[in-house]
Motif scaffolding. Structure first.
Motif, PDB file in Angstrom:
ATOM      1  N   ASP A  30       0.839  -1.201   0.000  1.00 26.94           N
ATOM      2  CA  ASP A  30       0.000   0.000   0.000  1.00 26.94           C
ATOM      3  C   ASP A  30       0.875   1.253   0.000  1.00 26.94           C
ATOM      4  O   ASP A  30       0.490   2.283  -0.557  1.00 26.94           O
ATOM      5  CB  ASP A  30      -0.922   0.015   1.223  1.00 26.94           C
ATOM      6  CG  ASP A  30      -1.931  -1.128   1.198  1.00 26.94           C
ATOM      7  OD1 ASP A  30      -2.064  -1.774   0.139  1.00 26.94           O
ATOM      8  OD2 ASP A  30      -2.579  -1.365   2.235  1.00 26.94           O
ATOM      9  N   HIS A  31       2.010   1.147   0.656  1.00 27.40           N
ATOM     10  CA  HIS A  31       3.024   2.209   0.615  1.00 27.40           C
ATOM     11  C   HIS A  31       4.278   1.561   0.046  1.00 27.40           C
ATOM     12  O   HIS A  31       4.937   0.764   0.719  1.00 27.40           O
ATOM     13  CB  HIS A  31       3.305   2.779   2.008  1.00 27.40           C
ATOM     14  CG  HIS A  31       2.097   3.330   2.697  1.00 27.40           C
ATOM     15  ND1 HIS A  31       1.396   4.404   2.202  1.00 27.40           N
ATOM     16  CD2 HIS A  31       1.462   2.950   3.838  1.00 27.40           C
ATOM     17  CE1 HIS A  31       0.386   4.675   3.012  1.00 27.40           C
ATOM     18  NE2 HIS A  31       0.398   3.800   4.012  1.00 27.40           N
ATOM     19  N   THR A  40      11.538   2.431   7.132  1.00 28.17           N
ATOM     20  CA  THR A  40      11.379   3.835   6.744  1.00 28.17           C
ATOM     21  C   THR A  40      12.595   4.647   7.146  1.00 28.17           C
ATOM     22  O   THR A  40      13.434   4.190   7.932  1.00 28.17           O
ATOM     23  CB  THR A  40      10.135   4.463   7.418  1.00 28.17           C
ATOM     24  OG1 THR A  40      10.327   4.456   8.845  1.00 28.17           O
ATOM     25  CG2 THR A  40       8.862   3.711   7.069  1.00 28.17           C
ATOM     26  N   VAL A  41      12.648   5.862   6.630  1.00 26.83           N
ATOM     27  CA  VAL A  41      13.647   6.832   7.059  1.00 26.83           C
ATOM     28  C   VAL A  41      12.948   8.172   7.173  1.00 26.83           C
ATOM     29  O   VAL A  41      12.069   8.501   6.370  1.00 26.83           O
ATOM     30  CB  VAL A  41      14.834   6.904   6.071  1.00 26.83           C
ATOM     31  CG1 VAL A  41      14.390   7.411   4.704  1.00 26.83           C
ATOM     32  CG2 VAL A  41      15.955   7.766   6.631  1.00 26.83           C
ATOM     33  N   SER A  42      13.294   8.915   8.198  1.00 27.16           N
ATOM     34  CA  SER A  42      12.704  10.231   8.419  1.00 27.16           C
ATOM     35  C   SER A  42      13.659  11.299   7.911  1.00 27.16           C
ATOM     36  O   SER A  42      14.844  11.298   8.272  1.00 27.16           O
ATOM     37  CB  SER A  42      12.426  10.447   9.910  1.00 27.16           C
ATOM     38  OG  SER A  42      11.883  11.721  10.139  1.00 27.16           O
ATOM     39  N   ARG A  43      13.159  12.191   7.072  1.00 24.37           N
ATOM     40  CA  ARG A  43      13.968  13.267   6.523  1.00 24.37           C
ATOM     41  C   ARG A  43      13.436  14.596   7.026  1.00 24.37           C
ATOM     42  O   ARG A  43      12.280  14.952   6.763  1.00 24.37           O
ATOM     43  CB  ARG A  43      13.956  13.213   4.994  1.00 24.37           C
ATOM     44  CG  ARG A  43      14.610  11.942   4.459  1.00 24.37           C
ATOM     45  CD  ARG A  43      14.423  11.750   2.980  1.00 24.37           C
ATOM     46  NE  ARG A  43      15.011  10.472   2.542  1.00 24.37           N
ATOM     47  CZ  ARG A  43      14.643   9.811   1.466  1.00 24.37           C
ATOM     48  NH1 ARG A  43      13.688  10.292   0.667  1.00 24.37           N
ATOM     49  NH2 ARG A  43      15.223   8.663   1.151  1.00 24.37           N
ATOM     50  N   GLY A  93       9.506  14.625   5.695  1.00 30.57           N
ATOM     51  CA  GLY A  93       8.580  13.581   6.088  1.00 30.57           C
ATOM     52  C   GLY A  93       9.234  12.224   6.222  1.00 30.57           C
ATOM     53  O   GLY A  93      10.456  12.099   6.276  1.00 30.57           O
ATOM     54  N   THR A  94       8.402  11.190   6.268  1.00 37.23           N
ATOM     55  CA  THR A  94       8.863   9.812   6.440  1.00 37.23           C
ATOM     56  C   THR A  94       8.673   9.056   5.138  1.00 37.23           C
ATOM     57  O   THR A  94       7.576   9.044   4.570  1.00 37.23           O
ATOM     58  CB  THR A  94       8.097   9.119   7.569  1.00 37.23           C
ATOM     59  OG1 THR A  94       8.321   9.816   8.800  1.00 37.23           O
ATOM     60  CG2 THR A  94       8.533   7.678   7.729  1.00 37.23           C
ATOM     61  N   PHE A  95       9.742   8.386   4.680  1.00 37.14           N
ATOM     62  CA  PHE A  95       9.718   7.690   3.395  1.00 37.14           C
ATOM     63  C   PHE A  95       9.976   6.197   3.588  1.00 37.14           C
ATOM     64  O   PHE A  95      10.784   5.796   4.432  1.00 37.14           O
ATOM     65  CB  PHE A  95      10.778   8.265   2.461  1.00 37.14           C
ATOM     66  CG  PHE A  95      10.501   9.688   2.050  1.00 37.14           C
ATOM     67  CD1 PHE A  95       9.882   9.978   0.842  1.00 37.14           C
ATOM     68  CD2 PHE A  95      10.854  10.740   2.893  1.00 37.14           C
ATOM     69  CE1 PHE A  95       9.623  11.291   0.468  1.00 37.14           C
ATOM     70  CE2 PHE A  95      10.601  12.062   2.524  1.00 37.14           C
ATOM     71  CZ  PHE A  95       9.980  12.337   1.318  1.00 37.14           C
ATOM     72  N   VAL A  96       9.301   5.386   2.787  1.00 32.93           N
ATOM     73  CA  VAL A  96       9.490   3.936   2.820  1.00 32.93           C
ATOM     74  C   VAL A  96      10.778   3.594   2.064  1.00 32.93           C
ATOM     75  O   VAL A  96      10.970   4.035   0.933  1.00 32.93           O
ATOM     76  CB  VAL A  96       8.302   3.205   2.166  1.00 32.93           C
ATOM     77  CG1 VAL A  96       8.537   1.688   2.168  1.00 32.93           C
ATOM     78  CG2 VAL A  96       7.007   3.542   2.897  1.00 32.93           C
ATOM     79  N   VAL A  97      11.648   2.818   2.715  1.00 31.48           N
ATOM     80  CA  VAL A  97      12.927   2.448   2.080  1.00 31.48           C
ATOM     81  C   VAL A  97      13.094   0.941   1.925  1.00 31.48           C
ATOM     82  O   VAL A  97      14.045   0.483   1.308  1.00 31.48           O
ATOM     83  CB  VAL A  97      14.128   3.025   2.870  1.00 31.48           C
ATOM     84  CG1 VAL A  97      14.131   4.542   2.830  1.00 31.48           C
ATOM     85  CG2 VAL A  97      14.128   2.518   4.310  1.00 31.48           C
TER      86      VAL A  97
END
Length: 243
Positions: free
Chosen positions: A34-35, A71-74, A78-82
């Protein structure tokens, strides 16, 4: 969708924290696709609205997702799926697998040496510390004392190098302890394991102390596996070949 009061499935439902429910929801969404990798998660405000939880609860869940390597927070973005699946949680500067591998090579001999070298003062410090841990109601305070317990066992080995090594990984130990207590309900079990270590030290039994510490680390490993990859909880960790 209100995740503030959830239960696990199974024959004996276990009530889970709001943070654990949010984490499970977000993790499932990522693993379902979904993400997707590269996607940005909805904003904190949007997620709080959708899931009907407070911002502190959501932020704890987001920190756990990051520790799991999903995830990683930038800052400011925001927060991105890695990653689409959990591989090996990151605990500060180290992965959980690397930390456990080193702990086995350090803390097992530490326990053995402590059993034969500990002083009455060492035993008194450990006894008072464990008594406090078993009475403590604040998880953050308990996690801090958990780390001190392992440092104090290293001190009882009477080898300052061992203490220095445990001090070096102190932050990772605390992060691991918090992670396992929040997601694995490890606290009472850990108290019992610590008590067994202390009893072996008090008896002066090198063999029993090593066994008690090995059991403690085995349980840490098993709980981590059940959180990270439940369907492969029996898979051996790096550096521990099957016998």
């Amino acid at each position: 969708m209100n995740l503030s009061d959830s239960q696990t499935g199974g024959p004996v439902p276990r009530r889970v924290s709001a943070m654990e429910a949010v984490l499970t929801h977000l993790r499932d969404a990522i693993e379902r696709g979904d993400h997707a990798v590269g996607d940005k998660l909805p904003s904190e405000a949007e997620l709080c609205r959708r899931l009907e939880v407070s911002r502190p609860v959501l932020r704890e869940a987001l920190r756990a997702l990051q520790a799991m390597g999903l995830t990683v927070s930038r800052t400011g973005k925001g927060t991105f799926v890695v990653a689409a699946t959990v591989q090996d949680p990151t605990l500060g500067d180290y992965t959980a697998g690397d930390l456990l591998e080193v702990r086995r090579h350090v803390e097992l001999p530490v326990a053995g040496y402590a059993a034969v070298r500990r002083t009455p003062e060492d035993l008194d410090r450990l006894t008072r510390l464990l008594d406090r841990m078993e009475r403590e109601t604040d998880t953050t305070a308990w996690v801090a004392m958990d780390t001190v317990f392992h440092i104090t066992v290293a001190e009882a080995s009477q080898n300052p190098v061992f203490r220095r090594v445990i001090e070096e990984i102190r932050d990772a130990l605390a992060r691991q302890s918090a992670f396992l207590n929040e997601l694995g309900g490890r606290r009472e079990q850990s108290d019992r394991e610590h008590r067994a270590i202390l009893e072996a030290l008090a008896d002066g039994s090198e063999h029993d102390a090593v066994d008690a510490m090995a059991h403690h680390l085995d349980r840490v490993e098993t709980t981590l596996a059940s959180i990270v990859r439940p369907e492969r909880a029996d898979t051996p960790t790096k550096g521990r070949p099957e016998s």
